[in-house]
Every structure is written in C-alpha cells, then in structure tokens.
Design a protein around this motif. Structure first.
Motif, PDB file in Angstrom:
ATOM      1  N   MET A   1       0.464  -1.298  -0.141  1.00 42.94           N
ATOM      2  CA  MET A   1      -0.231  -0.127  -0.156  1.00 42.94           C
ATOM      3  C   MET A   1       0.589   1.551   0.143  1.00 42.94           C
ATOM      4  N   ALA A   2       0.612   2.675  -0.411  1.00 38.21           N
ATOM      5  CA  ALA A   2       1.060   3.521  -0.693  1.00 38.21           C
ATOM      6  C   ALA A   2       2.069   4.486   0.603  1.00 38.21           C
ATOM      7  N   ASN A   3       0.858   4.443   1.452  1.00 42.83           N
ATOM      8  CA  ASN A   3       1.295   5.082   2.707  1.00 42.83           C
ATOM      9  C   ASN A   3       2.117   4.814   3.687  1.00 42.83           C
ATOM     10  N   SER A   4       2.428   2.548   3.135  1.00 42.62           N
ATOM     11  CA  SER A   4       3.207   1.644   4.179  1.00 42.62           C
ATOM     12  C   SER A   4       4.780   1.841   3.557  1.00 42.62           C
ATOM     13  N   SER A   5       4.742   2.252   1.958  1.00 42.56           N
ATOM     14  CA  SER A   5       5.877   0.931   1.189  1.00 42.56           C
ATOM     15  C   SER A   5       6.829   1.116   1.652  1.00 42.56           C
ATOM     16  N   SER A   6       7.619   2.408   2.672  1.00 45.17           N
ATOM     17  CA  SER A   6       8.869   2.654   3.483  1.00 45.17           C
ATOM     18  C   SER A   6       9.484   1.721   3.432  1.00 45.17           C
ATOM     19  N   GLY A   7       9.082   0.447   4.344  1.00 47.41           N
ATOM     20  CA  GLY A   7       9.868  -0.302   4.954  1.00 47.41           C
ATOM     21  C   GLY A   7      10.163  -1.687   4.313  1.00 47.41           C
ATOM     22  N   LEU A   8       9.658  -1.654   2.720  1.00 50.21           N
ATOM     23  CA  LEU A   8       9.432  -2.565   1.880  1.00 50.21           C
ATOM     24  C   LEU A   8      11.058  -3.080   1.569  1.00 50.21           C
ATOM     25  N   GLN A   9      10.599  -4.878   1.175  1.00 48.42           N
ATOM     26  CA  GLN A   9      12.214  -5.309   1.462  1.00 48.42           C
ATOM     27  C   GLN A   9      12.241  -6.329  -0.717  1.00 48.42           C
ATOM     28  N   SER A  10      11.029  -5.989  -1.308  1.00 49.66           N
ATOM     29  CA  SER A  10      10.147  -6.044  -2.280  1.00 49.66           C
ATOM     30  C   SER A  10       8.972  -5.411  -2.712  1.00 49.66           C
ATOM     31  N   LEU A 103      -7.734   8.667  -4.947  1.00 43.98           N
ATOM     32  CA  LEU A 103      -7.533   6.341  -5.114  1.00 43.98           C
ATOM     33  C   LEU A 103      -6.313   6.761  -3.671  1.00 43.98           C
ATOM     34  N   ARG A 104      -4.984   7.182  -3.646  1.00 42.22           N
ATOM     35  CA  ARG A 104      -3.926   7.370  -2.903  1.00 42.22           C
ATOM     36  C   ARG A 104      -4.368   7.076  -1.104  1.00 42.22           C
ATOM     37  N   ALA A 105      -5.826   8.160  -1.444  1.00 43.40           N
ATOM     38  CA  ALA A 105      -5.947   8.534   0.283  1.00 43.40           C
ATOM     39  C   ALA A 105      -6.410   6.841   0.556  1.00 43.40           C
ATOM     40  N   ALA A 106      -7.329   5.795   0.249  1.00 38.52           N
ATOM     41  CA  ALA A 106      -8.107   5.181   0.222  1.00 38.52           C
ATOM     42  C   ALA A 106      -6.918   3.793   0.168  1.00 38.52           C
ATOM     43  N   GLY A 107      -5.412   4.209  -0.335  1.00 37.67           N
ATOM     44  CA  GLY A 107      -4.223   2.942   0.039  1.00 37.67           C
ATOM     45  C   GLY A 107      -4.016   2.084  -1.377  1.00 37.67           C
ATOM     46  N   LEU A 108      -4.174   2.668  -2.507  1.00 34.63           N
ATOM     47  CA  LEU A 108      -4.228   2.390  -3.159  1.00 34.63           C
ATOM     48  C   LEU A 108      -2.865   3.045  -3.781  1.00 34.63           C
ATOM     49  N   ALA A 109      -2.210   2.211  -4.612  1.00 34.14           N
ATOM     50  CA  ALA A 109      -1.065   1.989  -5.655  1.00 34.14           C
ATOM     51  C   ALA A 109      -1.226   3.259  -6.855  1.00 34.14           C
ATOM     52  N   VAL A 110      -0.886   3.802  -7.198  1.00 34.48           N
ATOM     53  CA  VAL A 110      -2.094   4.903  -7.992  1.00 34.48           C
ATOM     54  C   VAL A 110      -0.248   5.503  -8.792  1.00 34.48           C
TER      55      VAL A 110
END
Ligand code: AMP
Ligand code: GLY
Length: 443
Positions: A1-10, A103-110
């Motif tokens: 999800m766009a808002n929590s993407s900073s900790g992604l490993q892949s 859309l981003r506010a609803a958690g989508l990747a845009v």
C-alpha cells in the motif's frame, strides 16, 4: 500500500491493473501492461472501441470498463471490489481534478501525480515560477491578469511574444505570434473568454527557435527512469503547416537528442524539477513530460505535462520491456530502488495518427471504420476516438480516431510498414500526414 511502502523489501505482487482514460495513449498503456508477465487482468476505463468488451473476443485479461474518468467514487469502488493492485491515470484532467489523491488516500498504489503536482501542467504560470525559482532553462516570461497588463508588456518590449492561456486548454491555448499585432489580438481574445476559465491568467513568453523533442521521466517522488526521447508532429498538415493539434504522429528514439544531450536534460531539467517539487512538499509519482526546444544555447523547456504524451506514448510502449508494470508500480509506491531495470528494445518505433475530417476544429463523427490488417501483422493499431455502436460496428467518435504504430531496425523500414498498414484502414474523410518523421527518413 502506498502509505506504508517505506519498509518494503521487495515489490508486492502485481496482478490487476486499472488504466484510467479513453484515448490512444491509454489503449497503448493497457496493451503494454497486459503483456507484462504476471499481469492477469487490465481494465481500461472508459476505454474506447479498440479495447475488448467484457466477455468479448480477445477479452481474456484485458477489458474495457465503462466508468468515466470523472467518476472518482465509481473508480474507487471498482478498485476495492476487484482488489486492483495498481492504477495508472492517463490524462491530465483527472489528475488535475485530484483522482490520484482520492485513490491514494484509500490506500491504492497510483501512478500519476496528485492535484498539487499536476499543476506542472494545469497552471503554466505556476510551472514557469517553479522553473524560474529552480533555475531551469526556459523562455523569459510575464504572467499577467488583465489584457491591459499584457498589452503594457508588449508596449514595453516591442517584439512579438508567445501568448499562452494559463490553464488546461486541450493544447489549443497557445499562439506563437509572428507580429506584435498578432500577440495583442491573442491577449485580447484570451481575456475575452476564448479559453473560459483557463484564460483568466495569461503567460507571455519570449519566442524560442529550434526543433522540439519530448522527454518522459517516470518518477517515484525522488528517483526517476528516463525513456528514449520522442518527436511529435503538432501541426495538422504536411510540411508542418496548418493549425496545432494534439499531435499527428511521432517517432522514437529521436536522434536529435544524443545520449549526452539526454544526460544534459536529466541534469539541467528533470532532476532539478523533481527536487523543486520535493522542496514544495510534493511527492510526485508519475510522469514528468518535458516538452523541450533545442535552441542554439541548449535545451529550453517549452512546457511541462503531468502525463505521457499522446501519440508519443503509442510510439514508446511497443519498445518497453517486460518490466514496465513493475516499474510503474515501483513509482506508485515511491520505491523505484526496488524495481528491475527497465529494458528498452533497440528498435526504431513510429506512429501515424488517422484523424477525422474537420479535425481539430469540428471533427466529423459516427462513420463506420473498416480495418483489414493481417492477423500476424507486426503493427499495433491503437484506437482513440472510436466506439462500438448498438450493432457492434466500429465507428469514429472523436478527432484523433486511430494511431497506427510499427517498429523496424531503422526508420525507413518502420515508416514503410506503418504507411503500408494504414492502407488497410479506412473511414469517410480519414486524414493523415504522409511526412511523419521527415527528419529521419531518406528522401
Ligand atoms: P504548448 O502547448 O506550451 O506546448 O505550446 C504549443 C506549441 O507552441 C509548442 O509545441 C511550440 O511549438 C510552440 N511554442 C510554445 N512556446 C513557445 C515559445 N516560447 N517559443 C516558440 N514556440 C513556442
Ligand atoms: N503530443 C503532445 C501532447 O501529448 O501534449
């Protein structure tokens, strides 16, 4: 999800994509994304007559959806119901209207900037100010709010200036005046309501000279991937005559901009622009389209757009490697560092737009379109202003009707095949330029 993407490993899994828009650009984006490995379903909404209808022939995994780009809640509901992984917004109007924000506010990747970033295109005065503050090479300008103010600038400089409506005017808000009188008339017309609210503010610019080229940077807010430069043909008629249009054909990679030239554009224009946006607190995830003029003193920005060019996108998409979907997803998540390298086919790609009679002023619509391309043909026919009528017949429904594209190992080959393919398409009043790419073709 766009808002929590900073900790992604892949990058998260990516199966379902929604492309918003109904032009040739969106048809090409949908087509290219549906070919990427792992993508099971692409919707194009509202699409056009070229995108398969749900349940129709060729519809497996790639279908039209009838939700208009103005229906933000309808698009959001579709994304929720279908668990869409990535939304790619094609045109500027929904971006400027805040679709990506919603859309981003609803958690989508845009993939596509919010309304704040879309000002790069939606307000020429805003974009000019940003360029000036960041020291980005562009024509000198004056931003004026009344006709009197504009005429006073002309009086003072005593030379013709380019006159631009500030807001979105579908590519028709610019007058490149040859005389002071012509500039003055254009100023009066703009404030006289010719462009509606887009003309409430007007930008006057020094007139530059040189060939034009379009450069696209796919941005994740911080980082970017730059696509091969493309050259568009804005005028309606052969020999670059006649009125300005949205674009009548394009080719890529444009040899006008060498590798060194492109690095210069990255350093002088694209990176400083993204930095300047960041400096304003704008997390720009989408395309920065730099419309450049290559002048004697180097590249200068003519305009920025917040989306892919149309028809440049139709020319570029067939060159994109299988990583395209993941690269757009990574941009949408702010994590281009996690994306695979985007490979680009080393071919020459070209496209020619077939427009309706009367385009751009008053395009004729509703004519049946006949297409008889061989099945295994190496061309791509992207639709724009087309629809299926009640009987399922393909009919024209807009100014730019179709874009034919083709690739080759050189431009002569690519243009020979694109024009050959166009012979197999017809509708009443169809017009197209036979000299697209004259800059790179053997006479
Ligand atoms: P725009 O809508 O800003 O891209 O402008 C439409 C077209 O007008 C451009 O593609 C250029 O051909 C021309 N144009 C815009 N600004 C200038 C300028 N400052 N000098 C010369 N031509 C310009
Ligand atoms: N082809 C020019 C544009 O998309 O603005």
């Amino acid at each position: 999800m766009a808002n929590s993407s900073s900790g992604l490993q892949s990058l998260p899994s990516l199966n379902k994509v929604l492309v918003v828009g109904g032009g040739g650009r969106e048809h090409a984006l949908g087509w290219a994304l549906s070919r990427c490995p792992g993508i099971h379903q692409v919707w194009v909404s509202p699409g056009n007559g070229g995108v398969p209808e749900p349940g129709g022939e060729g519809a497996h995994g790639y279908t039209r959806l009838g939700i208009p780009e103005t229906d933000h809640e309808g698009l959001l509901a579709h994304c929720r119901n279908e668990a869409v992984d990535l939304v790619v917004v094609g045109p500027e109007a929904p971006l400027a209207a805040g679709l990506a924000d919603r859309l981003r506010a609803a958690g989508l990747a845009v993939f596509g900037p919010g309304a704040d970033g879309a000002q790069l295109e939606a307000s020429k005065a805003w974009a000019k100010q940003l360029m000036q503050d960041a020291g980005i090479p562009t024509a000198g300008h004056w931003s004026v709010r009344t006709a009197e103010e504009g005429l006073a600038v002309l009086e003072q400089v005593q030379r013709p200036l380019v006159v631009k409506a500030d807001g979105l005017a579908a590519g028709k808000g610019v007058t490149v005046a040859a005389s002071i009188e012509e500039s003055a008339t254009a100023i009066k017309e703009a404030f006289g309501g010719r462009f509606g609210s887009a003309g409430e503010r007007v930008v006057l610019e020094e007139c530059l000279q040189g060939p034009e080229v379009s450069v696209f940077a796919l941005c994740d807010g911080e980082r970017m991937v730059i696509l091969p430069p493309a050259q568009d043909h804005k005028r309606l008629l052969e020999g670059d005559q006649g009125p300005n249009t949205g674009g009548m054909g394009a080719y890529a990679p444009a040899p006008l901009l060498t590798e060194t030239g492109l690095s210069q554009v990255r350093e002088l224009v694209l990176e400083p622009t993204l930095k300047a946006l960041q400096g304003k607190g704008i997390d720009y995830r989408g395309v920065i389209y730099a419309g450049l003029m290559l002048t004697a003193s180097g590249p200068q920005v003519i305009e920025f757009n917040c989306r892919f060019g149309d028809p440049e996108c139709q020319t570029l998409m067939p060159l994109m490697g299988a990583e395209l979907a993941q690269v757009l997803q990574a941009c949408a998540l702010g994590r281009l560092d996690l994306a695979p390298t985007l490979t680009i086919r080393p071919d020459c790609s070209v496209c020619v737009v077939a427009a309706a009679a009367g385009y751009p002023e008053a395009p004729r619509k509703g004519d049946p379109i006949s297409v008889s391309l061989p099945e295994a043909s190496q061309h791509q026919l992207f639709h724009a202003g087309t629809r299926r009528d009640e009987q399922g017949t393909l009919v024209s429904a807009g100014g730019r009707v179709l874009t034919m594209t083709a690739q080759g190992s050189d431009f002569d080959q690519a243009f020979a095949s694109v024009y050959q393919a166009l012979e197999q398409v017809s509708f009443e009043g169809m017009q197209y330029r036979r000299d697209i790419g004259h800059q790179v073709r053997r006479p």
